[in-house]
Design an enzyme around this catalytic site. Structure first.
Site, short mmCIF file in Angstrom:
data_model
loop_
_atom_site.label_atom_id
_atom_site.label_comp_id
_atom_site.label_asym_id
_atom_site.label_seq_id
_atom_site.Cartn_x
_atom_site.Cartn_y
_atom_site.Cartn_z
N THR A 125 0.79 -1.16 0.00
CA THR A 125 -0.06 0.23 0.09
C THR A 125 0.78 1.49 0.02
O THR A 125 1.76 1.45 0.63
CB THR A 125 -0.91 -0.01 1.17
OG1 THR A 125 -1.60 -1.21 1.15
CG2 THR A 125 -1.71 1.06 0.96
N PRO A 127 0.70 5.77 -0.37
CA PRO A 127 -0.19 6.84 0.30
C PRO A 127 -1.20 7.33 -0.97
O PRO A 127 -2.20 7.77 -0.55
CB PRO A 127 0.74 8.13 0.61
CG PRO A 127 2.06 7.26 0.99
CD PRO A 127 2.06 6.08 0.16
N ILE A 156 2.23 -0.42 7.04
CA ILE A 156 3.07 -1.56 7.06
C ILE A 156 2.94 -2.24 8.37
O ILE A 156 3.58 -2.02 9.42
CB ILE A 156 4.43 -1.59 6.57
CG1 ILE A 156 4.49 -0.59 5.40
CG2 ILE A 156 5.26 -2.72 6.53
CD1 ILE A 156 3.83 -1.14 4.13
N GLU A 367 -6.84 -5.51 3.52
CA GLU A 367 -7.08 -6.52 2.63
C GLU A 367 -8.37 -6.34 1.61
O GLU A 367 -8.83 -6.98 0.76
CB GLU A 367 -7.55 -7.79 3.45
CG GLU A 367 -6.51 -8.31 4.32
CD GLU A 367 -5.17 -8.63 3.62
OE1 GLU A 367 -4.88 -8.53 2.38
OE2 GLU A 367 -4.15 -8.69 4.65
N GLU A 371 -16.29 -2.32 -0.44
CA GLU A 371 -16.48 -1.58 -1.68
C GLU A 371 -15.92 -2.53 -2.80
O GLU A 371 -16.11 -2.71 -3.68
CB GLU A 371 -16.55 -0.36 -1.90
CG GLU A 371 -17.15 0.70 -1.06
CD GLU A 371 -16.90 0.60 0.59
OE1 GLU A 371 -17.91 1.17 1.07
OE2 GLU A 371 -15.80 0.20 0.87
#
Length: 387
Positions: A125, A127, A156, A367, A371
């Protein structure tokens, strides 16, 4: 259809459940009061988990793991994750990406993890690119025999407790009939590599003792031997891993919902008003019935999905998305109603409900949000009908 567990599966679940009750839950008060998981406690739990065969039970036997199938592993997750996440995570179930290690990766990364000497975190992931993996900006550029990584990853989990990171980065672009496509590759990087800074993360809702960090990659040089799979195969790795990760979240939610329900039912049976247990009043009893229905449906969906994964059904990504949506949203409903059932006591730390309620909110986000799961489900429905 036979829904009975085998003797081995019952033993697996009972082992995990008993380990949770004996070795994890007793430390929840310490964790909640301090907000930190003592490092010595983490190591103590890890070594006990190794002794009973729970450590790395999700990994293939070929690399020294327990080799559990998806149904059995889901039972382990249900048994262990009745406790706080930080405690349950001490029983390490490594990311199965590591099973693809080859060459020097095996001795440097995989084997120490399997022995309980190292642990990994995963950095995907960013920002500006949450659920949009194709929007990833972290780059790895080739420099002679090496790769140089630049970019930022956040959220993280437990990076400060890890020794290396599984990181995904863009290594190039390809022109396709549908437009430009980024090549995403996967690397294993020691967290003490020069140029890699493990920054303090955010203060989060719930999940005390579990940290999140921000990783800054500033000209981090890694060898070609540290790439998992071939160049550009990272998106395939992510896709395979995400399904199992979502099913794990569903199992966590199911376990916590069952625990909250048990607390609520016990309270409703013991607490008396107007000369009888409050559970006999419809205002309490009917919501308990609804909770029981929700939980039963969640368990059937969860275990059926795990079975479909083992049977290699073609639509398991959709199945895992369904399980995560239902179980995560169901946990929110059950945790809320469990507190309502217990009234003022439900808000007190004497019961685990207020913690379960706090922790439940995040399950609908990580995860892949609810949506995103609904997007996966709806796209598969359209694909099945030729649209």
């Amino acid at each position: 259809m036979d829904f009975r567990l085998t003797d081995e599966q019952r033993l697996i679940y009972n082992t995990a459940r008993e380990f949770c009750e004996k070795e994890l839950i007793p430390h929840e008060v310490l964790l909640e009061n301090s907000g930190e998981l003592p490092r010595e406690l983490e190591f103590e739990i890890r070594h006990k988990a190794i002794a009973v065969g729970l450590h790395a039970c999700n990994m293939p036997e070929s690399v020294g793991g327990g080799g559990l199938d998806c149904v059995s592993l889901t039972l382990v997750e249900k048994g262990l994750t009745r406790a706080s996440s930080a405690l349950a995570d001490c029983v390490h179930r490594p990311n199965k990406i590591l099973a693809a290690c080859e060459g020097d990766q095996i001795s440097h990364f995989l084997q120490p993890v399997m022995r309980g000497e190292k642990r990994e975190c995963i950095a995907m992931t960013e920002p500006d690119a949450g659920s949009d993996l194709k929007g990833m900006k972290t780059r790895a550029d080739r420099d002679g025999p090496d790769w140089v990584i630049n970019g930022t990853k956040h959220f993280i989990t437990n990076a400060q407790r890890s020794q290396f990171v599984i990181v995904f980065a863009v290594t190039g672009k390809d022109e396709t009939p549908t437009g430009t496509r980024k090549r995403i590759s996967c690397f294993l990087v020691d967290l003490d590599t020069p140029g890699l800074d493990v920054g303090v993360g955010y203060h989060q809702l719930g999940h005390r003792g579990e940290t999140n960090e921000i990783l800054h990659f500033n000209n981090v040089r890694v060898g070609s031997w540290q790439m998992v799979g071939g160049e550009g195969e990272g998106f395939k790795v992510v896709t395979e891993w995400l399904g199992e990760g979502r099913l794990t979240v569903a199992a966590v939610c199911q376990a916590r919902a069952e625990r909250a329900f048990e607390v609520a039912v016990a309270y409703a049976a013991q607490r008396k008003q107007f000369g009888q247990p409050i559970g006999k009043f419809q205002g309490i009893g009917f919501p308990l019935a609804d909770m029981a229905i929700d939980i039963r449906l969640g368990d059937m969906l969860l275990m059926n999905t795990a079975w479909r994964v083992d049977q290699k059904f073609p639509s398991v990504a959709q199945d895992c998305a369904m399980a995560k949506v239902w179980c995560s949203e169901m946990l929110g409903r059950v945790a809320d109603q469990a507190i309502q059932t217990c009234g003022g006591m439900g808000l007190m730390a004497d019961l685990p409900l207020e913690r379960i309620y706090r922790d439940a909110r995040g399950e609908r986000i990580w995860e892949g949000t609810s949506e995103i799961q609904r997007l996966i489900i709806s796209r598969e429905l359209m694909r099945e009908n030729g649209a």
